[in-house]
Structure formats: C-alpha cells, structure tokens
Scaffold this motif. Structure first.
Motif, PDB file in Angstrom:
ATOM      1  N   GLU A 165       0.836  -1.206  -0.077  1.00 14.22           N
ATOM      2  CA  GLU A 165       0.078  -0.087   0.201  1.00 14.22           C
ATOM      3  C   GLU A 165       0.801   1.381   0.098  1.00 14.22           C
ATOM      4  O   GLU A 165       0.547   2.376  -0.751  1.00 14.22           O
ATOM      5  N   GLU A 166       1.877   1.248   0.805  1.00 17.39           N
ATOM      6  CA  GLU A 166       2.772   2.205   0.806  1.00 17.39           C
ATOM      7  C   GLU A 166       3.404   2.688  -0.466  1.00 17.39           C
ATOM      8  O   GLU A 166       3.457   3.815  -0.943  1.00 17.39           O
ATOM      9  N   MET A 167       3.821   1.581  -0.928  1.00 14.61           N
ATOM     10  CA  MET A 167       4.588   1.869  -2.328  1.00 14.61           C
ATOM     11  C   MET A 167       3.555   2.382  -3.524  1.00 14.61           C
ATOM     12  O   MET A 167       3.935   3.338  -3.943  1.00 14.61           O
ATOM     13  N   SER A 168       2.500   1.670  -3.403  1.00 13.15           N
ATOM     14  CA  SER A 168       1.251   1.983  -4.323  1.00 13.15           C
ATOM     15  C   SER A 168       1.084   3.467  -4.060  1.00 13.15           C
ATOM     16  O   SER A 168       0.568   4.514  -5.187  1.00 13.15           O
ATOM     17  N   ASP A 169       0.884   3.988  -2.807  1.00 10.94           N
ATOM     18  CA  ASP A 169       0.474   5.420  -2.489  1.00 10.94           C
ATOM     19  C   ASP A 169       1.678   6.433  -3.112  1.00 10.94           C
ATOM     20  O   ASP A 169       1.240   7.520  -3.612  1.00 10.94           O
ATOM     21  N   TRP A 170       2.642   5.769  -3.002  1.00  5.53           N
ATOM     22  CA  TRP A 170       3.772   7.050  -3.275  1.00  5.53           C
ATOM     23  C   TRP A 170       3.810   7.030  -4.932  1.00  5.53           C
ATOM     24  O   TRP A 170       3.907   8.197  -5.401  1.00  5.53           O
ATOM     25  N   VAL A 171       3.540   5.952  -5.677  1.00  2.00           N
ATOM     26  CA  VAL A 171       3.267   6.250  -7.026  1.00  2.00           C
ATOM     27  C   VAL A 171       2.158   6.886  -7.306  1.00  2.00           C
ATOM     28  O   VAL A 171       2.280   7.954  -8.172  1.00  2.00           O
ATOM     29  N   GLU A 172       1.192   6.788  -6.640  1.00  3.17           N
ATOM     30  CA  GLU A 172      -0.110   7.765  -6.998  1.00  3.17           C
ATOM     31  C   GLU A 172       0.224   9.416  -6.563  1.00  3.17           C
ATOM     32  O   GLU A 172      -0.150  10.094  -7.385  1.00  3.17           O
ATOM     33  N   TYR A 173       1.211   9.486  -5.487  1.00 10.67           N
ATOM     34  CA  TYR A 173       1.350  10.824  -5.062  1.00 10.67           C
ATOM     35  C   TYR A 173       2.050  11.482  -6.086  1.00 10.67           C
ATOM     36  O   TYR A 173       1.986  12.709  -6.383  1.00 10.67           O
ATOM     37  N   ILE A 174       3.076  10.805  -6.739  1.00 10.12           N
ATOM     38  CA  ILE A 174       3.971  11.335  -7.640  1.00 10.12           C
ATOM     39  C   ILE A 174       3.651  11.604  -9.028  1.00 10.12           C
ATOM     40  O   ILE A 174       3.652  12.474  -9.643  1.00 10.12           O
ATOM     41  N   ASN A 175       2.665  10.445  -9.545  1.00  6.96           N
ATOM     42  CA  ASN A 175       2.146  10.426 -10.951  1.00  6.96           C
ATOM     43  C   ASN A 175       0.611  10.775 -11.224  1.00  6.96           C
ATOM     44  O   ASN A 175       0.523  10.678 -12.308  1.00  6.96           O
ATOM     45  N   PHE A 176      -0.228  10.696 -10.295  1.00  9.42           N
ATOM     46  CA  PHE A 176      -1.733  11.136 -10.388  1.00  9.42           C
ATOM     47  C   PHE A 176      -1.972  12.621 -10.618  1.00  9.42           C
ATOM     48  O   PHE A 176      -1.766  13.143  -9.786  1.00  9.42           O
ATOM     49  N   ASP A 177      -2.840  12.815 -11.763  1.00  7.49           N
ATOM     50  CA  ASP A 177      -3.187  14.080 -11.885  1.00  7.49           C
ATOM     51  C   ASP A 177      -4.599  14.359 -11.659  1.00  7.49           C
ATOM     52  O   ASP A 177      -4.888  15.507 -11.430  1.00  7.49           O
ATOM     53  N   GLY A 178      -5.179  13.376 -11.421  1.00  7.47           N
ATOM     54  CA  GLY A 178      -6.879  13.529 -11.188  1.00  7.47           C
ATOM     55  C   GLY A 178      -6.941  13.631  -9.582  1.00  7.47           C
ATOM     56  O   GLY A 178      -6.001  14.262  -8.976  1.00  7.47           O
ATOM     57  N   LYS A 179      -8.154  13.639  -9.153  1.00  7.22           N
ATOM     58  CA  LYS A 179      -8.752  13.867  -7.814  1.00  7.22           C
ATOM     59  C   LYS A 179      -8.388  12.283  -7.195  1.00  7.22           C
ATOM     60  O   LYS A 179      -9.310  11.349  -7.125  1.00  7.22           O
ATOM     61  N   SER A 180      -7.730  12.339  -5.885  1.00  9.49           N
ATOM     62  CA  SER A 180      -7.518  11.230  -5.183  1.00  9.49           C
ATOM     63  C   SER A 180      -6.850  11.605  -3.843  1.00  9.49           C
ATOM     64  O   SER A 180      -6.236  12.796  -3.675  1.00  9.49           O
ATOM     65  N   PRO A 181      -6.863  10.867  -2.812  1.00  7.73           N
ATOM     66  CA  PRO A 181      -6.265  11.154  -1.392  1.00  7.73           C
ATOM     67  C   PRO A 181      -4.902  11.543  -1.704  1.00  7.73           C
ATOM     68  O   PRO A 181      -4.447  12.692  -1.236  1.00  7.73           O
ATOM     69  N   MET A 182      -4.201  10.926  -2.398  1.00 11.26           N
ATOM     70  CA  MET A 182      -2.742  10.964  -2.582  1.00 11.26           C
ATOM     71  C   MET A 182      -2.263  12.169  -3.613  1.00 11.26           C
ATOM     72  O   MET A 182      -1.337  12.978  -3.268  1.00 11.26           O
ATOM     73  N   ALA A 183      -3.137  12.379  -4.581  1.00  9.35           N
ATOM     74  CA  ALA A 183      -2.946  13.619  -5.427  1.00  9.35           C
ATOM     75  C   ALA A 183      -3.236  14.677  -4.728  1.00  9.35           C
ATOM     76  O   ALA A 183      -2.636  15.788  -4.922  1.00  9.35           O
ATOM     77  N   ASP A 184      -4.514  14.854  -3.763  1.00  7.79           N
ATOM     78  CA  ASP A 184      -4.830  16.032  -2.924  1.00  7.79           C
ATOM     79  C   ASP A 184      -3.756  16.244  -2.186  1.00  7.79           C
ATOM     80  O   ASP A 184      -3.345  17.428  -1.681  1.00  7.79           O
ATOM     81  N   LEU A 185      -3.128  15.233  -1.404  1.00  6.17           N
ATOM     82  CA  LEU A 185      -2.087  15.358  -0.426  1.00  6.17           C
ATOM     83  C   LEU A 185      -0.726  16.113  -1.107  1.00  6.17           C
ATOM     84  O   LEU A 185      -0.291  17.140  -0.466  1.00  6.17           O
ATOM     85  N   ARG A 186      -0.483  15.980  -2.437  1.00  8.87           N
ATOM     86  CA  ARG A 186       0.529  16.531  -3.098  1.00  8.87           C
ATOM     87  C   ARG A 186       0.196  17.867  -3.311  1.00  8.87           C
ATOM     88  O   ARG A 186       1.145  18.796  -3.163  1.00  8.87           O
ATOM     89  N   ARG A 187      -1.052  18.242  -3.617  1.00  6.93           N
ATOM     90  CA  ARG A 187      -1.595  19.541  -4.077  1.00  6.93           C
ATOM     91  C   ARG A 187      -1.189  20.298  -2.535  1.00  6.93           C
ATOM     92  O   ARG A 187      -0.754  21.344  -2.535  1.00  6.93           O
ATOM     93  N   GLU A 188      -1.828  19.707  -1.711  1.00  4.71           N
ATOM     94  CA  GLU A 188      -1.569  20.520  -0.377  1.00  4.71           C
ATOM     95  C   GLU A 188      -0.235  20.964  -0.103  1.00  4.71           C
ATOM     96  O   GLU A 188       0.147  21.987   0.541  1.00  4.71           O
ATOM     97  N   ASN A 189       0.839  19.929  -0.448  1.00  4.18           N
ATOM     98  CA  ASN A 189       2.286  20.469  -0.251  1.00  4.18           C
ATOM     99  C   ASN A 189       2.719  21.126  -1.206  1.00  4.18           C
ATOM    100  O   ASN A 189       3.867  21.012  -1.333  1.00  4.18           O
ATOM    101  N   GLY A 190       1.787  21.979  -2.204  1.00  8.21           N
ATOM    102  CA  GLY A 190       2.473  22.509  -3.009  1.00  8.21           C
ATOM    103  C   GLY A 190       2.708  22.328  -4.439  1.00  8.21           C
ATOM    104  O   GLY A 190       3.285  23.096  -5.284  1.00  8.21           O
TER     105      GLY A 190
END
Ligand code: AHR
Length: 524
Positions: A165-190
């Motif tokens: 799950e941790e690795m999967s989330d990392w990929v999502e955080y870095i590479n996903f442009d849509g709306k998702s928990p990880m992509a939103d977290l990245r946006r929150e972080n600037g």
C-alpha cells in the motif's frame, strides 16, 4: 690537438646525434603497437544514454552537504541545492539519478519526507553511520532537483520494511493528476501537477540489506508490489526488479523464470570492484602496482558478469525486452583515514578513471542488453564523481571520464576489433586496451580507448574504412602517476587534455595512446 672553432661546433652535434639515437631507441622500447578496426557501417544497437546514470543515497555526505545544504546555508545554493554541484552535474547532462538508496531505500518511509520541513519526523539512519536523518530532503526536494538538472528520476521503493500500500500510494502521489487522496495531499504540499516519472525500482538488494529474502520469495513479492505500482494517464512505469549480487546467477534465473515478462522492464545487477577483501579492501590512494593491476583486472570482470547474466536472460527473453540494469557499480576502497566508516568516503585517483573508462566501454559494447546503469555514487560516497567541503568542490578523475564519454549517449554502437598488446604484471596479464566506438546523431565517429599499461605508450592505427572522415581530434585523461588524484588544494592534477597530433591518412587514424590513459578520438 689544436682546438679550432669548427671542432668545438662539431662536439655538440655529435652529442646531439647520440642523444637522439638513444632517445629514439628508448622511445621505441616504451611504445608498443596496436591495431583497431571500427566497422563504420555495421551499427545495430543504440547506446542508451541511461548507461551514463548516477546514484544518490542518504548515506554519509551524499545528500546532506553534497547535494542539499538548505536555503539558509552560507554555501551558494539554488533553493537549497549546492550551486557548484548543480553546475557540475548539468555539464555532464546526466540522464538519470537513482534515489533514495541503496540499503537506505528499504528502511525509508516516504511520508516522513513530505509536508513542512519543520514538522517532518527524525529517524535514525541505522544502516549508514547511525546518524539522525531529519527528512529535510524528501520526495519534493528530490524530484525538483531532477527538474532543475533536466534529468530523469529513478525512485527505488521500499519492499524490505514497507508495504504494498505504501509503495502504491507513493506512485499515486507522484504520478496521478486526477482527484485522489494522494494527489490531493501532493497539492496541499504545494505541487499541483504530477511529476509523471517513469523509472521505478521495486526494492534494493532484497537478497541482503533489503530483507534477506530468497530469490523465490522475492519473485512473489515483486509480483505483488509491481501489480499495485499503477500507471496513471498516458504515463507508463518502467519497473526494475531487484537483481543479483554479482555472481549470483541463480537469482537471475529464478526471477526470469517466475516473473512474467510483461510485469517488468528491467532486472538489476550490482557489482563492486573490491581489490582485496571486504574487511581489508585496500586504500584509494598511495597504492602500489600490484593493487593497481588487481583493481583493473577485477573491474574487467564486469564483461564476463554481464555476459553470464545475459545468457540466462536470453533463455527466457530472446528478444531482449527486459534490460539488464547495472544500477550500482564502481570501486569500493577503505574509507579515508579519520572519516566515519559508515559514510564510505574515499578519494578517487587516475586508477578510478581507468576502471570507469573500461566499465563504460563494456556497457557500450553490450548495449543490446545493458540499457541502464548507475555509478555509486554521485557525491562524497564510494567512486564519487564529485567531492565537496564547506568551501567548494573537486571534480574527480571519474567525473572527467563521464565528461569525455558524453558523445556516446544515444549514439549508434559500432563494432570494434582490437589486435593489441597485453599488460603483464607478476606473470599475470590483461588486455592493455579497452575500446568502444559509436556514431553520433551529428555523424561524428567517437572512439574511446583505455590504455591500462602504466609503463608503455601504445601506438595505435585505427582502420575506419567506410567512414568519410575529413578531420580527427583527440582528448585524453592521464597524469604522472597512476595514484595521482585531485584534492581541494590541488584540484587539476588529473584532467582532460588535448591529445597531441592524431593523424588521418587514407582511412587510417594514427595516434599515440599515453601509458595509463583514457582517450577519446573523434572523426568528422
Ligand atoms: O552503495 C552503497 C551500498 O552498496 C548500497 O546502499 C547497497 O545497495 C550496496 O550494498
């Protein structure tokens, strides 16, 4: 006898004649001959620029002090990255940078390294020196650094102590442009836009520091972790399976047999050149010819190693879809006296330049299978290309080799045949010359040659028939002694110089390769 003016004039010319005769004789004694043929019309494979890749781990002073000093540092920096290091790396056009490890990767939890720096937790870097890791350099800092350099990131995910799950989330955080928990977290972080990165390692040295797994167990783990490392949008991840430790051919066999080819793009291999033993490796400077010879010989084992692993890969993948990724290679010596043994800080001599030149020639010549490699490591660790202190940087002899070999990146590999002398030491021998050649997109022919013989220049004739050359130029790296190195006090002892008068006549290039040198000849 009466001494006349005429007699006096004659004495020096006799001496001159004798001197020249003896000089020419000695020159001939120390100059051996070699012939090289470059098949200018027979290129088949492209040398991937990713063979010229680099590696930066949270280890010693590679990241902290080497790359990252923070915005408030007195050391000149661009948003916290050392300016001198950025400039040096930009000059090499480095194609990729692997991070965060190494052994560190399998104890790294990426969520510790995001958000406001003052709120990031501290951890202990248990593998490397037991020092405090404050996580001030994390995902954003690394990926922004790659953007600044114009290089491709290669992230190595945590399989040893992390979760799917941790690795999967990392990929999502870095590479996903849509709306998702990880992509939103990245946006929150600037960061609004995803980074869209391609290269993804699934664990590191899973046979050792990455979890002490068996090959069979890792193959199954790989399948799970790789399944959930998703592709987002148009982006396709290039997944690299953790590979063998040098001669562990069984590891390669088991992974190739048990992981479906469509689930991976690359399989890694690690090989370090250690002159003596792991407990007494030998010094980085101040060594003798025996150490020099052993190091060159062991570095040359990379050829047999690649061929042995490739033979196994061919059994399962005859079309060579899967790349062999040598994502850690280089010389590993004793640490510099007085430095933290867990920091792996070593100097870098002309000997390192010769082994780097030879290794890169080997990679080039196996470009059909070896399509990515990463020297260990970029700054202040092992066979570093750059050393830093508070005041400035030193470009090591290995740095200059990467500079010299730049024209090979993405060029067409040309087959070569060498007939040359051996370098003999204590009744043991190795081929004195290591060669590779390519044709760049601009039509230039590039030939890189290492003369490993420390005592003899080699007079080389290169047959390039089939290539219309109008001019020939040459550059080389050498120094007075094979143990010479660049220091903060004396940074230009080992450097790139112009090669004296290479000649071109009737499709033959003639050049003198200085003893213990790395040479680049370019025909245009
Ligand atoms: O490069 C130093 C270490 O060597 C890496 O962390 C590890 O992968 C290898 O054993």
């Amino acid at each position: 006898m009466e001494i006349t003016t005429v007699n006096i004039m004659k004495i020096p010319s006799i001496f001159l004649f004798l001197f020249l005769t003896v000089f020419n004789y000695l020159q001939a004694q120390n100059t051996k001959k070699a012939e090289l043929t470059v098949l200018a019309r027979n290129g088949e494979h492209t040398i991937s620029r990713h063979i010229y890749g680099h590696f930066s781990e949270h280890l010693g002073r590679c990241i902290y002090g080497g790359i990252w000093v923070g915005e408030d540092s007195d050391i000149p920096n661009i948003n916290g990255y050392r300016k001198d290091v950025v400039e040096a790396l930009k000059n090499l056009n480095i194609p990729n940078l692997r991070w965060p490890g190494g052994c560190f990767a399998d104890e790294y939890h990426w969520q510790d390294g995001i958000g406001p720096r003052s709120e990031r937790p501290e951890m202990i870097n248990t593998h490397w020196g037991g020092v405090v890791e404050d996580n001030s350099f994390g995902t954003h800092e690394f990926l922004d650094f790659c953007e600044l350099l114009g290089t491709e990131p290669v992230i190595c995910g945590n399989v040893g102590s992390g979760t799917v799950e941790e690795m999967s989330d990392w990929v999502e955080y870095i590479n996903f442009d849509g709306k998702s928990p990880m992509a939103d977290l990245r946006r929150e972080n600037g960061r609004d836009d995803s980074w869209g990165i391609k290269y993804w390692g699934v664990g590191n040295e899973s046979w050792g520091c990455g979890g002490n797994m068996t090959a069979e167990f890792y193959a199954n783990q790989y399948r799970r972790y790789a399944t959930y490392a998703r592709n987002y949008g148009e982006n396709r991840l290039y997944k690299i399976a953790g590979g063998a430790n040098s001669w562990d051919l069984n590891w390669t066999e088991v992974i190739m047999k048990n992981v479906p080819l469509h689930q991976m793009n690359g399989l890694s291999l690690h090989y370090y050149t250690v002159p003596h033993s792991w407990s007494n490796k030998g010094p980085a400077t101040g060594f003798d010819e025996e150490d020099y010879f052993i190091t060159l010989k062991k570095a040359g084992d990379m050829k047999r190693l690649i061929e042995s692993h490739s033979t196994i890969m061919d059994k399962y993948d005859k079309d060579k879809r899967i790349a062999l990724v040598v994502d850690e290679w280089g010389n590993w010596f004793d640490v510099e006296p007085g430095t933290n043994p867990g920091f792996l800080y070593q100097q870098n001599s002309l000997r390192d330049a010769l082994t780097a030149g030879m290794t890169l020639n080997i990679f080039n010549n196996h470009a059909d299978r070896v399509r990515m490699a990463n020297i260990a490591q970029t700054v202040n660790v092992l066979q570093a290309i750059i050393l830093t202190n508070e005041e400035g940087i030193v470009l090591t002899p290995t740095y200059h080799v990467f500079d010299l070999y730049k024209p090979h990146m993405d060029a067409l590999l040309l087959p070569t045949y060498v007939k040359g002398p051996e370098y003999i030491f204590n009744e043991e021998s190795l081929d004195a010359l290591s060669v590779s050649a390519s044709k760049g997109k601009d039509g230039t022919m590039n030939i890189t040659i290492v003369n490993m013989d420390p005592n003899n220049d080699i007079s080389l004739d290169v047959d390039i028939s089939g290539f219309e050359a109008k001019s020939i130029t040459g550059k080389y790296i050498s120094s007075k002694e094979f143990y010479d190195y660049n220091s903060f006090e004396d940074p230009d002892v080992v450097k790139i110089s112009e090669l004296k008068a290479p000649k071109l006549s009737k499709g033959i290039i003639s050049a003198i390769l200085p003893a213990k040198s790395v040479v680049l000849l370019q025909a245009r």
